[in-house]
Design a protein around this motif. Structure first.
Motif, short mmCIF file in Angstrom:
data_model
loop_
_atom_site.label_atom_id
_atom_site.label_comp_id
_atom_site.label_asym_id
_atom_site.label_seq_id
_atom_site.Cartn_x
_atom_site.Cartn_y
_atom_site.Cartn_z
N ALA A 20 -8.95 -2.59 4.88
CA ALA A 20 -9.67 -2.57 3.60
C ALA A 20 -10.50 -1.31 3.41
O ALA A 20 -11.15 -0.82 4.33
CB ALA A 20 -10.55 -3.80 3.49
N ASP A 21 -10.50 -0.83 2.16
CA ASP A 21 -11.37 0.30 1.79
C ASP A 21 -12.77 -0.22 1.45
O ASP A 21 -13.73 0.51 1.52
CB ASP A 21 -10.80 1.00 0.55
CG ASP A 21 -9.43 1.60 0.84
OD1 ASP A 21 -9.40 2.62 1.54
OD2 ASP A 21 -8.42 1.02 0.40
N PHE A 22 -12.84 -1.48 1.03
CA PHE A 22 -14.14 -2.07 0.70
C PHE A 22 -14.08 -3.56 1.01
O PHE A 22 -13.08 -4.23 0.74
CB PHE A 22 -14.48 -1.85 -0.79
CG PHE A 22 -15.81 -2.44 -1.17
CD1 PHE A 22 -17.01 -1.80 -0.83
CD2 PHE A 22 -15.89 -3.66 -1.85
CE1 PHE A 22 -18.24 -2.37 -1.16
CE2 PHE A 22 -17.11 -4.22 -2.19
CZ PHE A 22 -18.30 -3.57 -1.83
N SER B 75 -11.22 4.51 -8.68
CA SER B 75 -9.77 4.32 -8.49
C SER B 75 -9.16 3.61 -9.69
O SER B 75 -9.87 2.94 -10.44
CB SER B 75 -9.50 3.46 -7.25
OG SER B 75 -9.91 4.13 -6.13
N ILE C 250 -9.14 -4.03 -1.29
CA ILE C 250 -10.49 -4.60 -1.24
C ILE C 250 -10.35 -6.04 -0.74
O ILE C 250 -9.40 -6.74 -1.10
CB ILE C 250 -11.22 -4.52 -2.61
CG1 ILE C 250 -10.43 -5.22 -3.71
CG2 ILE C 250 -11.46 -3.06 -2.98
CD1 ILE C 250 -11.21 -5.30 -5.04
N ASP D 246 -16.28 1.94 -9.02
CA ASP D 246 -15.40 2.86 -8.29
C ASP D 246 -14.44 3.55 -9.26
O ASP D 246 -14.12 3.02 -10.32
CB ASP D 246 -14.63 2.02 -7.26
CG ASP D 246 -13.69 2.86 -6.44
OD1 ASP D 246 -14.18 3.71 -5.68
OD2 ASP D 246 -12.45 2.69 -6.58
N LYS E 273 -6.51 1.01 -3.81
CA LYS E 273 -7.42 0.71 -2.71
C LYS E 273 -7.28 -0.78 -2.34
O LYS E 273 -7.07 -1.62 -3.23
CB LYS E 273 -8.86 0.98 -3.13
CG LYS E 273 -9.23 2.45 -3.06
CD LYS E 273 -10.70 2.64 -3.31
CE LYS E 273 -11.07 4.13 -3.18
NZ LYS E 273 -12.32 4.45 -3.85
N TYR F 269 -6.06 -1.54 -7.45
CA TYR F 269 -6.63 -2.25 -6.30
C TYR F 269 -5.68 -3.34 -5.83
O TYR F 269 -5.09 -4.05 -6.65
CB TYR F 269 -7.98 -2.90 -6.66
CG TYR F 269 -8.98 -1.89 -7.15
CD1 TYR F 269 -9.84 -1.24 -6.28
CD2 TYR F 269 -9.03 -1.56 -8.51
CE1 TYR F 269 -10.73 -0.28 -6.74
CE2 TYR F 269 -9.91 -0.61 -8.98
CZ TYR F 269 -10.77 0.03 -8.09
OH TYR F 269 -11.64 0.97 -8.55
N TYR G 101 -17.68 -3.56 -7.42
CA TYR G 101 -17.06 -2.36 -6.86
C TYR G 101 -15.94 -1.85 -7.77
O TYR G 101 -15.85 -0.65 -8.04
CB TYR G 101 -16.51 -2.68 -5.47
CG TYR G 101 -15.83 -1.51 -4.79
CD1 TYR G 101 -16.58 -0.49 -4.20
CD2 TYR G 101 -14.44 -1.42 -4.74
CE1 TYR G 101 -15.95 0.58 -3.58
CE2 TYR G 101 -13.81 -0.35 -4.12
CZ TYR G 101 -14.56 0.64 -3.55
OH TYR G 101 -13.94 1.70 -2.94
N LYS H 142 0.84 -1.21 0.00
CA LYS H 142 0.00 0.00 0.00
C LYS H 142 0.88 1.26 0.00
O LYS H 142 0.57 2.25 -0.67
CB LYS H 142 -0.91 -0.02 1.24
CG LYS H 142 -2.24 0.62 1.03
CD LYS H 142 -3.17 0.31 2.21
CE LYS H 142 -4.07 1.46 2.56
NZ LYS H 142 -4.93 1.94 1.49
#
Ligand code: 13P
Ligand code: SF4
Length: 331
Positions: free
Chosen positions: A225-227, A243, A212, A241, A210, A246, A237, A203
């Motif tokens: 996690a963002d999702f 972004s 997930i 989304d 993001k 991922y 997603y 990250k």
């Protein structure tokens, strides 16, 4: 021919003419036998590409419930094919490799679970679909990762609940809903292997990516996690989304569809805590295109089930399908 006898004579090792166009042959056999191929997102890309329907566990159960095919080839693991058989006693349900099991399902043997349940007679039993027909028969409601939280939240706040077999999904719902469900101590070998340290470093190297994650992951990974969602929810997603990148903490098979639906985005498989390819589910990956062809051709290995067990296991699955329909969930 009985499944055990078939395995003993090495059915799965039958040699296939290498010049055969397996995609064309599978399509021909599908038409000839009025067969349908249902595949989970964790299957290898070739199987996903030949499937009539690809989905998460809820979508697959819903499709199995409504198919008009005579033969269902279930490209997934044993509990999924078993669910299709529970819903379709009159149809032939085939699993390309009968040994395609599930560590999460194996973590909850029906005899032990029955004893546990008997110690808590005032508890309702909600079981994640990743369990055997024996566990389903001991359950009040089945759920999947895409409807588990909503199903739990539909129940009165003071209702005591046992949640089996996934302690990670159960813990996630407890935290989200403020409940204190009793959790069976089971887990998925694939989703438990992600390394918090390596994902944190990844990250930092990809600040725009993001994270997930599937709710079968451990709490620490979910905390990053963002999702969080089922395989279908993660896929949806990444399409909606905005972004561009991922880090995906679930089984790596899902990357095939993520990349083909959003070719301009970057998808990085979250790394496991050692050097192995442990975010490939060894059970899911037992199925191959060759085995799909062979099982369609010979109509083996077939899922068979004792009728009383099937009827008992069907009740909580029907409740889940009914609740999902009312909640507008699934496909
Ligand atoms: P879903 O299909 O509900 O996302 O669950 C993933 C899984 O582990 C299936 O075995
Ligand atoms: Fe079971 Fe995990 Fe494989 Fe899904 S990914 S089939 S839960 S072992």
């Amino acid at each position: 021919m009985k499944n055990s006898a078939l395995a003993e004579i090495g059915f799965l090792d039958i040699e296939i003419d290498p010049s055969l166009d397996l995609f064309a042959e599978i399509n021909r056999l599908k038409k000839e036998k009025n067969a349908v191929i249902l595949a989970h997102y964790y299957q290898e890309p070739d199987i996903q590409d030949i499937a009539d329907y690809i989905g998460d566990s809820l979508g697959l159960a819903q499709n199995a419930a409504r198919t008009e095919a005579d033969v269902i080839v279930f490209a997934g693991v044993h509990f999924m094919a078993e669910t299709a058989k529970i819903l379709n006693p009159g149809k032939k349900v085939l699993l390309p490799d009968l040994k395609a099991g599930c560590s999460l399902s194996d973590s909850c043997p029906p005899s032990l679970f029955k004893t546990f349940k008997e110690k808590h007679p005032d508890h309702l039993v909600i079981s994640y679909i990743n369990c055997s027909a024996g566990i389903k028969a001991l359950s009040d409601i089945i759920c999947t990762s895409s409807n588990a939280q909503l199903i739990v939240e539909k129940l009165p706040k003071d209702q005591k609940i046992i949640f089996a077999p996934d302690k990670n999904l159960g813990g996630y719902i407890n935290r989200k809903s403020g409940r204190e469900m009793l959790l069976w101590n089971g887990a998925c070998m694939v989703h438990e292997i992600f390394s918090l340290e390596k994902i944190t470093k990844l990250k930092a190297r990809h600040p725009y990516a993001k994270v997930i994650a599937h709710p079968e992951c451990e709490e620490a990974i979910l905390g990053l996690a963002d999702f969080i969602g089922s395989t279908t929810q993660l896929l949806d997603y990444t399409q909606k989304d905005d972004s561009v990148a991922y880090i995906v903490a679930t089984e790596s098979g899902i990357l095939h569809k993520m990349r083909s639906y959003a070719p301009n985005k970057t998808f990085i498989a979250a790394p496991p805590d050692n050097a192995c390819a442990c975010n490939d589910c060894p059970h899911m990956k037992r199925n191959t295109l060759e085995k799909v062809y062979l099982c369609l051709k010979y109509e083996e290995p077939e899922i068979l089930m004792e009728e009383n067990l099937r009827l008992a296991a069907k009740i909580p699955i029907d409740r889940m399908l009914d609740m999902s329909r009312k909640l507008g969930l699934g496909k």
